[in-house]
Design a protein around this motif. Sequence first.
Motif, PDB file in Angstrom:
ATOM      1  N   UNK A  56       0.821  -1.202   0.000  1.00 52.40           N
ATOM      2  CA  UNK A  56       0.000   0.000   0.000  1.00 52.40           C
ATOM      3  C   UNK A  56       0.860   1.259   0.000  1.00 52.40           C
ATOM      4  N   UNK A  57       2.131   1.099   0.358  1.00 54.63           N
ATOM      5  CA  UNK A  57       3.060   2.228   0.422  1.00 54.63           C
ATOM      6  C   UNK A  57       4.068   2.175  -0.729  1.00 54.63           C
ATOM      7  N   UNK A 236      -7.953  -6.201   0.869  1.00 54.56           N
ATOM      8  CA  UNK A 236      -7.786  -7.603   0.500  1.00 54.56           C
ATOM      9  C   UNK A 236      -9.132  -8.292   0.383  1.00 54.56           C
ATOM     10  N   UNK A 237      -9.200  -9.313  -0.447  1.00 54.03           N
ATOM     11  CA  UNK A 237     -10.348 -10.209  -0.496  1.00 54.03           C
ATOM     12  C   UNK A 237     -10.156 -11.208   0.627  1.00 54.03           C
ATOM     13  N   UNK A 238     -10.981 -11.135   1.667  1.00 55.96           N
ATOM     14  CA  UNK A 238     -10.764 -11.944   2.855  1.00 55.96           C
ATOM     15  C   UNK A 238     -11.013 -13.432   2.616  1.00 55.96           C
ATOM     16  N   UNK A 247      -6.176  -3.796  -7.878  1.00 57.34           N
ATOM     17  CA  UNK A 247      -7.346  -2.942  -8.103  1.00 57.34           C
ATOM     18  C   UNK A 247      -8.048  -2.620  -6.801  1.00 57.34           C
ATOM     19  N   UNK A 248      -8.215  -3.628  -5.957  1.00 57.64           N
ATOM     20  CA  UNK A 248      -8.920  -3.420  -4.682  1.00 57.64           C
ATOM     21  C   UNK A 248      -8.121  -2.480  -3.788  1.00 57.64           C
ATOM     22  N   UNK A 254      -4.010   5.301  -2.809  1.00 59.53           N
ATOM     23  CA  UNK A 254      -4.121   6.683  -3.283  1.00 59.53           C
ATOM     24  C   UNK A 254      -4.631   7.620  -2.183  1.00 59.53           C
ATOM     25  N   UNK A 255      -5.290   7.064  -1.180  1.00 62.89           N
ATOM     26  CA  UNK A 255      -5.712   7.855  -0.020  1.00 62.89           C
ATOM     27  C   UNK A 255      -4.559   8.047   0.958  1.00 62.89           C
TER      28      UNK A 255
END
Length: 271
Positions: A56-57, A236-238, A247-248, A254-255
């Motif tokens: 994510x980073x 994540x898709x749990x 994509x998820x 971006x936030x």
Amino acid sequence: MTSDIQPTDIFTVHQGDGPLVVAAPHVGTYLPPDIAAQLNDVGRSVMETDFHVHRLYDFAPELGASTLFATHSRYVVDLNRDPNSAPLYPGQFETGMCPLTDFDLRPIYASDAPSEAEINRRRQHYWWPYHAKLEELLEAARERHGFALLIDAHSIRPSIPTLFEGALPDLSFGTDSGRTCPPDVLDALQGWMARTTAYSSVLDGRFKGGFTTRGHGRPEDRVYALQIEIVQSCYLDMSDPTTYGAERARALSETLKPLVETLISAAKQAK
């Protein structure tokens, strides 16, 4: 027991030239064969991993950040615990530096728990090198810029009754009740939280920061630290959290980028 593991094997490191350091102590999944042989199926599943949270980073290098990501599972050694397993949250359940159970209280060892000698070996071979490298990165950033900002990156399953009731906010920010960040940074964070509606958030709620944030955050020395704990279902898709879906995760990444940029700017101005 001796080990031929070298510090460069137990984490991946990137040396940037900016004031930001992003660390992720729980993203590793590797189990050395001798330790894997001692674990049961629960332990070998390593399902308490902060799967892919460091990705994510991925924008961090654009900001000149240094990064430090663990490669070994937290079941080998939990790098975000006190080296002597002193409690972070007295009176509440938590695992120690060498966990014996998962968060659902299921044993992870097939037979005997690690001996004191084995715990000390892991402390010396895994725990200390990680934190020494992290301190080195922070000090280098501070020497270059006059301050350093540590983001301690974590994620967590949406539901863990032993740790918290109900559902957590999407993002939990921890500063040890303001002890690891100066007022300017806290004000910037709270302003961002008030403006950002796509994800729910809380500051110093159930999770106030683990050992990494508390141990390395020293506002008096202009070394600032913030733990960011993210609910895994946000990215994540749990049904299969081991698989990363770009994509998820993109919207969350971006936030996070403007948040981190805001924090760096505030940290630079902090008195």
